[in-house]
Design a protein around this motif. Sequence first.
Motif, PDB file in Angstrom:
ATOM      1  N   ILE A 175      15.732   1.471  14.496  1.00  0.00           N
ATOM      2  CA  ILE A 175      14.719   1.627  15.550  1.00  0.00           C
ATOM      3  C   ILE A 175      13.646   0.566  15.368  1.00  0.00           C
ATOM      4  O   ILE A 175      13.218   0.295  14.243  1.00  0.00           O
ATOM      5  N   GLU A 176      13.199  -0.037  16.470  1.00  0.00           N
ATOM      6  CA  GLU A 176      12.206  -1.110  16.379  1.00  0.00           C
ATOM      7  C   GLU A 176      10.838  -0.550  15.997  1.00  0.00           C
ATOM      8  O   GLU A 176      10.321   0.360  16.636  1.00  0.00           O
ATOM      9  N   VAL A 177      10.267  -1.104  14.936  1.00  0.00           N
ATOM     10  CA  VAL A 177       8.951  -0.673  14.461  1.00  0.00           C
ATOM     11  C   VAL A 177       8.001  -1.863  14.491  1.00  0.00           C
ATOM     12  O   VAL A 177       8.412  -3.014  14.608  1.00  0.00           O
ATOM     13  N   THR A 178       6.720  -1.559  14.354  1.00  0.00           N
ATOM     14  CA  THR A 178       5.698  -2.602  14.320  1.00  0.00           C
ATOM     15  C   THR A 178       4.573  -2.160  13.409  1.00  0.00           C
ATOM     16  O   THR A 178       4.457  -0.978  13.068  1.00  0.00           O
ATOM     17  N   GLY A 179       3.742  -3.097  12.995  1.00  0.00           N
ATOM     18  CA  GLY A 179       2.618  -2.775  12.122  1.00  0.00           C
ATOM     19  C   GLY A 179       1.422  -2.256  12.899  1.00  0.00           C
ATOM     20  O   GLY A 179       1.414  -2.231  14.128  1.00  0.00           O
ATOM     21  N   SER A 180       0.391  -1.815  12.167  1.00  0.00           N
ATOM     22  CA  SER A 180      -0.852  -1.356  12.783  1.00  0.00           C
ATOM     23  C   SER A 180      -1.987  -1.601  11.803  1.00  0.00           C
ATOM     24  O   SER A 180      -1.758  -2.003  10.657  1.00  0.00           O
ATOM     25  N   ASP A 181      -3.203  -1.331  12.255  1.00  0.00           N
ATOM     26  CA  ASP A 181      -4.348  -1.513  11.358  1.00  0.00           C
ATOM     27  C   ASP A 181      -4.700  -0.227  10.619  1.00  0.00           C
ATOM     28  O   ASP A 181      -5.706  -0.164   9.910  1.00  0.00           O
ATOM     29  N   ALA A 182      -3.898   0.815  10.762  1.00  0.00           N
ATOM     30  CA  ALA A 182      -4.140   2.076  10.046  1.00  0.00           C
ATOM     31  C   ALA A 182      -3.873   1.892   8.555  1.00  0.00           C
ATOM     32  O   ALA A 182      -2.885   1.251   8.166  1.00  0.00           O
ATOM     33  N   THR A 183      -4.717   2.483   7.729  1.00  0.00           N
ATOM     34  CA  THR A 183      -4.575   2.341   6.282  1.00  0.00           C
ATOM     35  C   THR A 183      -4.094   3.627   5.628  1.00  0.00           C
ATOM     36  O   THR A 183      -4.381   3.882   4.457  1.00  0.00           O
TER      37      THR A 183
END
Length: 405
Positions: A175-183
């Motif tokens: 499944i295509e995933v992506t990053g985020s600014d959540a820590t």
Amino acid sequence: MILYLDLFSGISGDMTLGALIDLGVPLEWLEQKLKPVLSGFSLQSEIVFKHHLRAVNLVVAVEDTTAARTYLDIRDLIGRADLPEPVKKNSLAAFERIARAESTIHGKEIETVHFHEIGGIDSLVDIIGSFLGVDYLGIKTIVSSKVPLGSGFVDCVHGRIPVPVPATLAILAGIEVTGSDATTEIVTPTGAAIVATLAGSFGPMPKMQISRIGYGAGKRETNSSLPNLLRMVLGEAVPPADKDYESDVLFKNESCLHQEKVFVVKTNVDDMNPEILGFVMERLFENKALDVSFTPIQMKKNRPGNQIEVICHGKDLETLSRLILTQTTAIGLRYHECERVVLERAVVTRETLWGEVLVKRIKGPDRVRYVPEYEVCKKIALEQDLPLRDVYSRIMAEVNPLDRA
């Protein structure tokens, strides 16, 4: 109905349930449906505001804190439950995804996998409740945005582990995933299993006429610039604008017809023991293939061969491609995305000469018909020492009385 999952801040079980309640699933109805299956909990909801956006915060208040259940325990619990067939099927599929991920990570047989946090009452409520909510709303198609993942570390029964946690990554394979600014963790294993089971495709919002929007609130402080919310957009699918596309003309007024995007995977083999093909077909169906077919073909140097064709959802493309390349002599394959139209169908029970049996209810443009399940007919034929064709014909006649007139 079509549902779009907007995962701008990830997904968890309680966020999913909260958004479904915001869309109109009654909290009391949900609790009433879950009580015969699970005990020792109650559901509570409240309206909260995150970045001034109204959302439902769903809380599963648990009295029974026992969390360690095996995969077999959970499979047996769901299997015995009085739940609609699609709910039962999706619940079993979600927990199988989690179990397979855990068995790979910890190097254990799937039957011996112990769920700790995920085996608790709250996770069971989240997963089964989410599928109940989808069934209640009559949703037929689900599309999700790309899945954003957080970063950092979380503490669990195994100690301190990195985010995304290994189980979440394993469940989201293909499944295509992506990053985020959540820590912190914004996609839990429960949330990953729910979206991986429900979504037929991942990407931008499809063409749809919006009827309702629901927001489910997360409980973590994510340190992100975005509010910790899951947004669900519910509506009716809108046919493509291209009027030259024949399905617009043929199917737009047929409520019993369901359109969806699928992938067709093909490969040709001419150096493989044909006895193995049956095993390959079984494995493909076990791994969520929608259809599998073998076609005799003539290949180079005039060798007889077989074309293997598999139809699947996008989320299962990688798994099934790996399986083909592992289980056959193929050294490559080709695939393309296309649209398909299928009739509305469901598995129901009908009374017959041999008692209640499972049959497939198929709603067509002209009528509703019922078709007996092969395994049911086979079982009766063996128990009663009858020809399979006679059992099949008798059940067909009993469950489709109009065909006898």
